[in-house]
Design a protein around this motif. Structure first.
Motif, PDB file in Angstrom:
ATOM      1  N   UNK A   1       0.812  -1.211   0.000  1.00 26.89           N
ATOM      2  CA  UNK A   1       0.000   0.000   0.000  1.00 26.89           C
ATOM      3  C   UNK A   1       0.851   1.270   0.000  1.00 26.89           C
ATOM      4  N   UNK A   2       0.293   2.320  -0.590  1.00 25.51           N
ATOM      5  CA  UNK A   2       0.895   3.654  -0.557  1.00 25.51           C
ATOM      6  C   UNK A   2       0.092   4.580   0.358  1.00 25.51           C
ATOM      7  N   UNK A   3      -0.753   4.003   1.218  1.00 30.91           N
ATOM      8  CA  UNK A   3      -1.554   4.788   2.161  1.00 30.91           C
ATOM      9  C   UNK A   3      -0.801   4.905   3.479  1.00 30.91           C
ATOM     10  N   UNK A   4      -0.695   6.125   4.000  1.00 29.94           N
ATOM     11  CA  UNK A   4       0.046   6.354   5.241  1.00 29.94           C
ATOM     12  C   UNK A   4      -0.917   6.261   6.422  1.00 29.94           C
ATOM     13  N   UNK A   5      -1.261   5.021   6.793  1.00 31.06           N
ATOM     14  CA  UNK A   5      -2.099   4.785   7.967  1.00 31.06           C
ATOM     15  C   UNK A   5      -1.188   4.761   9.187  1.00 31.06           C
ATOM     16  N   UNK A   6      -1.506   5.566  10.190  1.00 26.76           N
ATOM     17  CA  UNK A   6      -0.583   5.793  11.303  1.00 26.76           C
ATOM     18  C   UNK A   6      -1.278   5.633  12.649  1.00 26.76           C
ATOM     19  N   UNK A   7      -0.471   5.559  13.685  1.00 28.58           N
ATOM     20  CA  UNK A   7      -0.988   5.546  15.051  1.00 28.58           C
ATOM     21  C   UNK A   7      -1.709   6.855  15.355  1.00 28.58           C
ATOM     22  N   UNK A   8      -2.725   6.774  16.191  1.00 30.66           N
ATOM     23  CA  UNK A   8      -3.394   7.986  16.642  1.00 30.66           C
ATOM     24  C   UNK A   8      -2.447   8.931  17.369  1.00 30.66           C
ATOM     25  N   UNK A   9      -1.398   8.389  17.968  1.00 30.34           N
ATOM     26  CA  UNK A   9      -0.400   9.232  18.647  1.00 30.34           C
ATOM     27  C   UNK A   9       0.191  10.257  17.689  1.00 30.34           C
ATOM     28  N   UNK A  10       0.433   9.833  16.465  1.00 35.00           N
ATOM     29  CA  UNK A  10       1.049  10.708  15.468  1.00 35.00           C
ATOM     30  C   UNK A  10       0.142  11.898  15.167  1.00 35.00           C
ATOM     31  N   UNK A  11      -1.159  11.646  15.091  1.00 41.43           N
ATOM     32  CA  UNK A  11      -2.115  12.719  14.803  1.00 41.43           C
ATOM     33  C   UNK A  11      -2.151  13.712  15.955  1.00 41.43           C
ATOM     34  N   UNK A  12      -2.190  13.205  17.172  1.00 39.81           N
ATOM     35  CA  UNK A  12      -2.183  14.086  18.350  1.00 39.81           C
ATOM     36  C   UNK A  12      -0.930  14.954  18.380  1.00 39.81           C
ATOM     37  N   UNK A  13       0.219  14.357  18.093  1.00 40.74           N
ATOM     38  CA  UNK A  13       1.472  15.109  18.134  1.00 40.74           C
ATOM     39  C   UNK A  13       1.484  16.214  17.084  1.00 40.74           C
ATOM     40  N   UNK A  14       0.887  15.943  15.927  1.00 48.29           N
ATOM     41  CA  UNK A  14       0.843  16.955  14.866  1.00 48.29           C
ATOM     42  C   UNK A  14       0.004  18.152  15.285  1.00 48.29           C
TER      43      UNK A  14
ATOM     44  N   UNK B   1      -6.803   4.516  -4.073  1.00 42.40           N
ATOM     45  CA  UNK B   1      -7.589   4.916  -5.247  1.00 42.40           C
ATOM     46  C   UNK B   1      -7.490   6.419  -5.503  1.00 42.40           C
ATOM     47  N   UNK B   2      -7.567   7.210  -4.433  1.00 38.19           N
ATOM     48  CA  UNK B   2      -7.636   8.662  -4.559  1.00 38.19           C
ATOM     49  C   UNK B   2      -6.262   9.344  -4.520  1.00 38.19           C
ATOM     50  N   UNK B   3      -5.214   8.573  -4.268  1.00 37.57           N
ATOM     51  CA  UNK B   3      -3.873   9.157  -4.181  1.00 37.57           C
ATOM     52  C   UNK B   3      -3.705  10.016  -2.937  1.00 37.57           C
ATOM     53  N   UNK B   4      -4.272   9.573  -1.820  1.00 36.23           N
ATOM     54  CA  UNK B   4      -4.199  10.330  -0.564  1.00 36.23           C
ATOM     55  C   UNK B   4      -2.808  10.181   0.035  1.00 36.23           C
TER      56      UNK B   4
END
Length: 427
Positions: free
Chosen positions: A27-40, A106-109
């Motif tokens: 996959x080319x989808x960057x699925x990440x830990x929720x921790x990463x979103x909080x830190x951002x 599909x969407x190139x996210x």
């Protein structure tokens, strides 16, 4: 800076958790830990990650397109009532990651996306026993973040349930906990209750990324204008400051944009759930500025002609709800029986459903939540850690000897907060 190029390639290589890389090796989808979103969100400051309850595929598609357009890190989630074993949505804990991954490719996210199991409710001993079996299966299916919601229980049992289920949650995963069941202006959370929960977890080396509160809001269609109590939220977050925990705001539908901006500006909140509004928007219903569906003089939802589902499909959905005797708040249960019918609509109709969600979410991200351009900050957190796991924000400062099971029960006796009325307050 955009979420593309060499930084994105490196983040894709090292930033996807082990369950994601196992499920989606190519996959080319960057699925990440929720921790990463909080830190951002924390890195940007006064920013809320939009956490969208993906009740149908059109919501998920629209949110991903909006996040890409806004260059924003985002969360796709589903709650236990929506997507657990007894659910009212076709999207569930076990297929959500697969749907998100497929749509991203599909969407190139290229923006980072966390897959969050929201409101995993534990209300009794049976729920806890089931959770010990079920929670690992959810992570096997690609979940990267979870909210353990034992807020329906007394304070001591809430804490003990969180402690008991924690070994089933990967250390790298985003973690949300909750104090005070979400039920509007009744049973508001208090500083002592929040401190009790977070101190007890801290003593056992558990450091949640988020805490959700009953701060005056509700799930679903908001009939009251009371809404989020910003000062209460700020007071609780201030009391928890040394534990370095962010806030999660539930029940945003029905709260004005101005109040949500206040939550971003005046509290430590980094996650804001949006559910009912997105469902209604995808169907083509008229909503106000903050996503509450509008009613006509007869108390019926207003379908915008040429938006969302076809007029014929909407008539069929209304007739189905009427046949079940459903009230307006029950329309969420249309998701499961109608998912395949909605997917069978013409392409132009499906596209306008997703586009309507995209436009609403883009406006929320850029004009209310202040989370635009957080995708690079999430990637930066991954690169800085050199891993999919940025680690905990806090460290243990409480004495474990003071938070044994017997002492937890003893300490809880002194908590006298009003829990509000009994009842089923699941979303």
């Amino acid at each position: 800076m955009t979420a593309t190029g060499s930084d994105f390639t490196k983040a894709l290589e090292i930033g996807r958790p082990p369950n994601v890389t196992k499920l989606f090796p190519n996959s080319k989808a960057l699925l990440v830990s929720g921790k990463v979103i909080d830190r951002a969100m924390s890195a940007k400051g006064h920013a809320l990650a939009l956490a969208a309850n993906g009740r149908n595929q059109f919501v998920i598609r629209g949110v991903l397109m909006a996040a890409q357009r806004a260059n924003a890190a985002v969360i796709i989630e589903i709650a236990k009532s929506e997507g657990g074993r007894s659910s009212y949505c076709a999207v569930n804990y076990w297929n959500m990651a697969r749907q998100v991954d497929a749509l991203c490719n599909e969407l190139g996210i290229t923006v980072p996306v966390a897959i969050h199991a929201d409101h995993y409710g534990i209300k009794n001993d049976k729920d806890l026993a089931d959770a010990k079996v079920e929670v690992p299966t959810m992570f096997e299916a690609g979940i990267t973040s979870i909210a353990i919601d034992a807020s329906h229980l007394p304070d001591d049992k809430n804490l003990l349930a969180n402690l008991a289920i924690n070994p089933c949650i990967p250390k790298w995963a985003g973690l949300e906990t909750e104090v005070g069941e979400i039920k509007g202006k009744e049973g508001l959370s208090t500083v002592p209750e929040a401190l009790f929960l977070i101190r007890g977890l801290n003593a056992h080396d558990i450091f949640p990324d988020w805490i959700a509160l009953n701060n005056g809001t509700t799930h679903g269609i908001e009939a009251s204008d009371t809404g989020i109590q910003v000062q209460l939220t700020a007071d609780i977050h201030k009391a928890l400051e040394k534990y370095r925990i962010s806030g999660a705001q539930h029940g945003t539908s029905g709260n004005s944009s101005e109040r949500l901006r206040e939550i971003a500006a005046k509290t430590a909140t980094t996650k804001a759930n949006v559910a009912t509004a997105l469902q209604m928007i995808s169907w083509g219903l008229e909503v106000n500025d903050y996503g509450n569906a509008q009613l006509d003089a007869d108390g019926n939802f207003i379908k915008v002609k040429g938006e969302g589902v076809t007029e014929e499909m909407w008539a069929e959905m209304v007739a189905y709800a009427d046949s079940k005797g459903w009230k307006k708040g029950d329309y969420k249960s249309l998701n499961l029986p109608f998912e395949n019918k909605l997917l069978a609509q013409p392409l132009a109709v499906r596209e306008r459903m997703a586009r309507r969600v995209e436009d609403f979410v883009y406006k929320m991200i850029t004009e209310v939540f202040n989370s635009q351009n957080t995708a690079p900050l999430a990637i930066e957190a991954i690169l800085k850690a050199g891993s999919y796991d940025p680690g905990p924000k806090a460290s243990r400062i409480e004495d474990p000897a003071e938070w044994t099971e017997s002492k937890i029960v003893e300490r809880a006796v002194g908590l006298t907060g009003d829990k509000g009325p009994a009842g089923n307050f699941d979303d």
